[in-house]
Design an enzyme around this catalytic site. Structure first.
Site, PDB file in Angstrom:
ATOM      1  N   ASP A 491     -45.834  29.348 -11.668  1.00 13.36           N
ATOM      2  CA  ASP A 491     -45.052  28.869 -10.528  1.00 13.36           C
ATOM      3  C   ASP A 491     -43.637  29.430 -10.640  1.00 13.36           C
ATOM      4  O   ASP A 491     -43.219  29.925 -11.689  1.00 13.36           O
ATOM      5  CB  ASP A 491     -45.034  27.342 -10.543  1.00 13.36           C
ATOM      6  CG  ASP A 491     -44.604  26.724  -9.224  1.00 13.36           C
ATOM      7  OD1 ASP A 491     -44.314  27.486  -8.273  1.00 13.36           O
ATOM      8  OD2 ASP A 491     -44.560  25.489  -9.130  1.00 13.36           O
ATOM      9  N   GLU A 494     -40.656  33.947  -8.457  1.00 12.52           N
ATOM     10  CA  GLU A 494     -40.137  34.893  -7.452  1.00 12.52           C
ATOM     11  C   GLU A 494     -39.094  35.876  -8.007  1.00 12.52           C
ATOM     12  O   GLU A 494     -39.048  36.994  -7.478  1.00 12.52           O
ATOM     13  CB  GLU A 494     -39.538  34.113  -6.275  1.00 12.52           C
ATOM     14  CG  GLU A 494     -40.539  33.364  -5.447  1.00 12.52           C
ATOM     15  CD  GLU A 494     -41.053  32.104  -6.147  1.00 12.52           C
ATOM     16  OE1 GLU A 494     -42.223  31.742  -5.939  1.00 12.52           O
ATOM     17  OE2 GLU A 494     -40.295  31.497  -6.909  1.00 12.52           O
ATOM     18  N   ASP A 567     -45.052  25.642  -1.293  1.00 15.76           N
ATOM     19  CA  ASP A 567     -44.704  24.239  -1.114  1.00 15.76           C
ATOM     20  C   ASP A 567     -44.767  23.827   0.354  1.00 15.76           C
ATOM     21  O   ASP A 567     -43.737  23.687   1.028  1.00 15.76           O
ATOM     22  CB  ASP A 567     -43.310  23.975  -1.681  1.00 15.76           C
ATOM     23  CG  ASP A 567     -43.254  24.244  -3.181  1.00 15.76           C
ATOM     24  OD1 ASP A 567     -44.329  24.313  -3.807  1.00 15.76           O
ATOM     25  OD2 ASP A 567     -42.144  24.390  -3.713  1.00 15.76           O
TER      26      ASP A 567
END
Length: 900
Positions: A491, A494, A567
């Site tokens: 997770d 990025e 999300d």
């Protein structure tokens, strides 16, 4: 550059507990982004480049691009900005054209511009066609000739010299894709900073030092014969990309490709999310499908230009073809672009994945249902959740643990107060055929006693900031407390940096070989995903396939595992937008994707949750997940009726696992996605081109979501000329029309296409692992010719032995009143073998026009009875269908079943 220590874990211990929500002004828009503002301000015909020194060298077409004024004024004072560029055109098998444009290294640029490594398959270079010659042709009213090279039978690549333009066309005929047809090409060359010159950029209190100055690239790309364009994920918007500039379009932003942690993202926005894949696909009724891919990991912005945007340009392009123009803009890198000629949708996807790789073949358990939340508190909580699934007769395969399972947010550790016996906990799940997944975010806690931080510091794995100090870095999978049944979730890769500019890493941070983060930003998560998958393979000594879920995505991510759409929120609009998001990822190579069932944020009403399970059961990746501030929402917490409905939705998924696994093998070999837009299967039907409420699963199933509460009716377009059979009732509906159907709470509309055969497993167990030896059901949906066909792929569901021939691959063909099983698996001498004792215990025939009562099985010369049986085995009071009972033919054998 492929190295698990290239980029990995961030030093963010103090920021991990922060929570952000969507705030538009936290992120830059085009006007606040100098390279985007510059490119958008340019007018058509701004580019004055001409191609010279055109030749065939080393099997490629090469040329130099000179600005016209350099030719006229070779001693011009500003020459350091306008040095010639080097152009290369390469041709590859299957109609792939590669265009590279870079600064000339012989002219000593201040630094080498970054080229993205590790994305293009090494074997792709073997597909290069060595050009032997070029031909010339004077096009239109040009003063001089253009150079033309062979691309594929019926296709040519054209380099127009003056003005510079590259395009692909049908031989001597219509254009397909072109670059710089509108003269918007702009290549800002690297140069030495002048005294007093200001290169820094500032945004929201952050300063980007930009030590190498502006280096942006922009150009226009046109798609001919196109009705719509698709692709360039990731964003929460429609499948068909809407125009962002042109008459009647006000205050619109380009589509942004810049991986960001966008907390509580909104739907119907061009704003980029967690992933960036710079592949655009065009499709139209007249010409078919084509694609354009720019391999570049820097920030990119792309405009889709509305009709009439160039009304005053004075440029004349072929008017006999419909056309969609686009503008591509990037902060850095080089031009490394691929043109895909198609001409069909599946052709383009195959061409693209021949460059970047096909999706990895997942383990079978990964296609089943996953149960997740932030967070399951402790071992007792895990045990109770696991036992409740059994108590309520709901299968599941994977239980997930979020960050709170760690020791003080130190990844690859356990909180020994809450999880004192992690190995035993995992072994208890494994005894039921279940697995566990734990989170490993890219954040290393700065703690000298933490083994990861210590190793990363000692071995200088950390990325450095612009001053040379450690910023972030990497490590392998030394995971104490793990067992072979535990897998990994990446997770926030990025990367998410809560105190960084735009919630990410500063662009002037430095990676290996002093590569600036701006140049590699969109590939950061790709390398993290790669390193994690490689670590899991090494953990098992190369025997077992890894499972890694990643939030960040880039071109090539499909080779390393699954992704999800991030999300989302417990809203009907987010349920709705999940479909085009997943379809778009599939078009760009990422077959294994899904959305958080129920929505990550918020508390879904029971009806929304049920509808999400009913749709999510058809996602390629099927996982429920929720934020720690939400109410618990395990399937049994919403009353008996809703538990029953959710159970039924999950059962549908398990029933269809053989079909899904077969489709994942198809994706693994061809790149064609598991879940597809309707137009991929029906490319000439205009009614499908912008339909993103329904989708195909393979070529055989069509699913229509329900996206509003209290829905009593649904309009469903069923394409094609043949009928469709409703999955739960067996009712036939005609194709080529829209049907207004009554819907109820029990399911979302799903249909099997006439002319197809789908393999199922109708017995339900606790997990997919426990279904391995169960018998199969074949569902045959006959078309108007009383024919159908389908496939079944089976391997051990776990290892890499399938790569050495250890698998079963059958084609089932029904025609002339008989069903034939044909072997599609090659069995060269010396290859690994895989066998199975599984049999087919039921064959369901839908649309059979005759009334046979028995069947003959050959070569055994045995009879089987034909009678009415339940369409769904677990619903004996439901609809019935003509069924061949207990033929008990093995899936591994050749056989024929004749209706008598």
């Amino acid at each position: 550059m492929r190295n698990p220590t290239l980029l990995l874990l961030l030093l963010l211990s103090s920021q991990l507990c922060s929570v952000l929500s969507w705030k538009k002004d936290e992120f830059r828009n085009c006007n606040q982004t100098p390279f985007c503002k510059r490119a958008r301000a340019r007018k058509p015909s701004s580019s004055s480049l001409i191609a010279q020194d055109v030749a065939i060298f080393d099997g490629e077409l090469t040329a130099k691009l000179f600005p016209e004024k350099t030719q006229e004024n070779p001693d011009e004072q500003d020459q350091d900005r306008i040095k010639p560029l080097v152009l290369t055109l390469s041709v590859y098998q299957d109609g792939i054209l590669r265009l590279k444009i870079d600064e000339d290294p012989k002219l000593d640029p201040p630094k080498k511009r970054f080229e993205v490594p590790d994305v293009i398959l090494p074997e792709f270079s073997n597909k290069k066609l060595w050009l032997q010659k070029l031909s010339t042709e004077t096009i239109g009213g040009d003063a001089g000739p253009s150079s033309i090279v062979y691309l594929l039978d019926g296709y040519e690549a054209v380099l127009r010299h003056d003005p510079f333009e590259v395009y692909v066309r049908e031989k001597g005929g219509n254009r397909i894709i072109s670059l710089n047809s509108h003269g918007l090409f702009d290549f800002v060359q690297l140069r030495v900073k002048r005294d007093g010159e200001e290169w820094e950029e500032r945004f929201k209190g952050h300063t980007d030092s930009r030590p190498h100055g502006p280096q942006s690239i922009s150009f226009d790309v046109s798609f001919y014969g196109a009705d719509h364009v698709y692709g360039i994920p990731e964003r929460a918007t429609s499948l068909a990309l809407k125009p962002t500039r042109g008459p009647g379009i006000e205050d619109s932003e380009p589509y942004r490709l810049f991986n960001l942690d966008v907390f509580e993202y909104i739907h119907e926005s061009p704003f980029g999310l967690y992933g960036s894949i710079p592949l655009m696909i065009s499709h139209g009724k007249s010409r078919g499908t084509s694609g354009f891919f720019w391999l570049n990991a820097a920030e990119m912005q792309i405009d889709v230009l509305g009709s009439g945007w160039d009304a005053e340009s004075g440029i004349s392009l072929p008017s006999s073809q419909s056309r969609i123009d686009t503008l591509w803009m990037s902060e850095a890198g080089i031009v490394d672009a691929f043109f895909f000629v198609g001409p069909g949708p599946k052709d383009v996807v195959r061409q693209y994945t021949s460059v970047t790789g096909t999706p990895a073949m997942p383990q079978l358990f990964a296609l089943a249902y996953h149960q997740c939340r932030w967070n399951y508190r402790d071992e007792e909580d895990v045990e109770q959740v696991d036992s409740k699934f059994d108590e309520h007769d709901i299968p599941y395969d994977v239980l997930w643990l979020d960050i709170e399972h760690t020791d003080g947010k130190r990844y690859l550790t356990w909180d020994r107060m809450l999880f004192p016996h992690p190995e035993e906990m995992q072994r208890k799940l494994a005894a039921k055929g279940r697995h566990m997944v734990t989170i490993v975010d890219p954040h290393i806690k700065r703690d000298d006693s933490y083994f990861l931080h210590k190793e990363a510091t000692e071995k200088r794995y950390y990325v450095r900031d612009a001053t040379g100090k450690d910023y972030d870095g990497g490590a392998g999978l030394n995971y104490v407390g793990s067992t072979p049944s535990l897998y990994i979730w990446n997770d926030m890769n990025e990367p998410s940096v809560f105190n960084g500019p735009e919630v990410t890493m500063p662009r002037d941070a430095l990676h290996q070989e002093d590569t600036e983060h701006r140049e590699i930003h969109n590939a950061y998560g790709y390398y993290y995903h790669m390193a994690t998958a490689d670590g899991l393979v090494k953990r098992g000594d190369g025997r077992d396939r890894p499972f890694v879920l990643s939030r960040a995505v880039f071109a090539g991510s499909q080779r390393y595992g699954a992704v999800w759409t991030g999300d989302n929120t417990a809203e009907w609009d987010h349920l709705r937008v999940s479909v085009p998001m997943i379809l778009t990822l599939g078009l760009t190579g990422i077959s294994f994707s899904g959305a958080d069932v129920g929505g990550f944020f918020g508390n879904p009403e029971p009806e929304l949750l049920v509808r999400w399970y009913q749709l999510g059961a058809y996602y390629p990746f099927f996982r429920a997940h929720a934020h720690h501030d939400t109410k618990r929402r395990e399937p049994w917490l919403f009353g008996d009726r809703n538990t029953e409905l959710i159970r039924e939705a999950i059962h549908i998924r398990y029933m269809l696992l053989p079909y899904f696994y077969t489709l994942f093998r198809e994706a693994n070999t061809s790149g064609v996605p598991v879940v597809r837009p309707l137009w991929m299967e029906f490319p000439s039907e205009e009614a499908t081109f912008s339909n993103d409420e329904a989708f195909m699963i393979g070529s055989s199933l069509l699913v229509q979501g329900i996206y509003t509460e209290h829905a009593r009716h649904a309009s469903v377009y069923l394409p094609g000329k043949e009928s469709w059979y409703e999955v739960k009732t067996g009712v036939a509906y005609k194709g080529g029309r829209t049907h207004k159907l009554d819907v109820n709470e029990e399911s979302v509309p799903a249909f099997q296409r006439a002319g197809t055969i789908i393999p199922r497993k109708d017995r339900f167990r606790r997990s997919s692992t426990q279904m391995v030896n169960d018998p199969y059901t074949l569902v045959i949906a006959l078309n108007s010719s009383q024919a159908a066909e389908g496939e079944l792929y089976v391997d051990d569901g776990r290892s890499f032995e399938f790569q050495h021939g250890a698998y079963i691959h059958r084609r089932f063909v029904f025609s002339d009143g008989k069903l034939t099983s044909l072997n599609l698996a090659p069995t060269p001498p010396g290859q690994a073998q895989f066998s199975s004792e599984c049999v087919i215990e039921r064959i369901i025939l839908q649309g059979l026009s005759t009334g046979q009562k028995s069947a003959l099985i050959e070569p055994e010369n045995q009879k089987a009875e034909i009678e009415k049986g339940p369409l769904l085995l677990h619903s004996r009071r439901g609809p019935t269908a003509i069924t061949i009972r207990k033929p008990n033919v093995r899936i591994v054998d050749d056989w024929v079943i004749k209706l008598l």
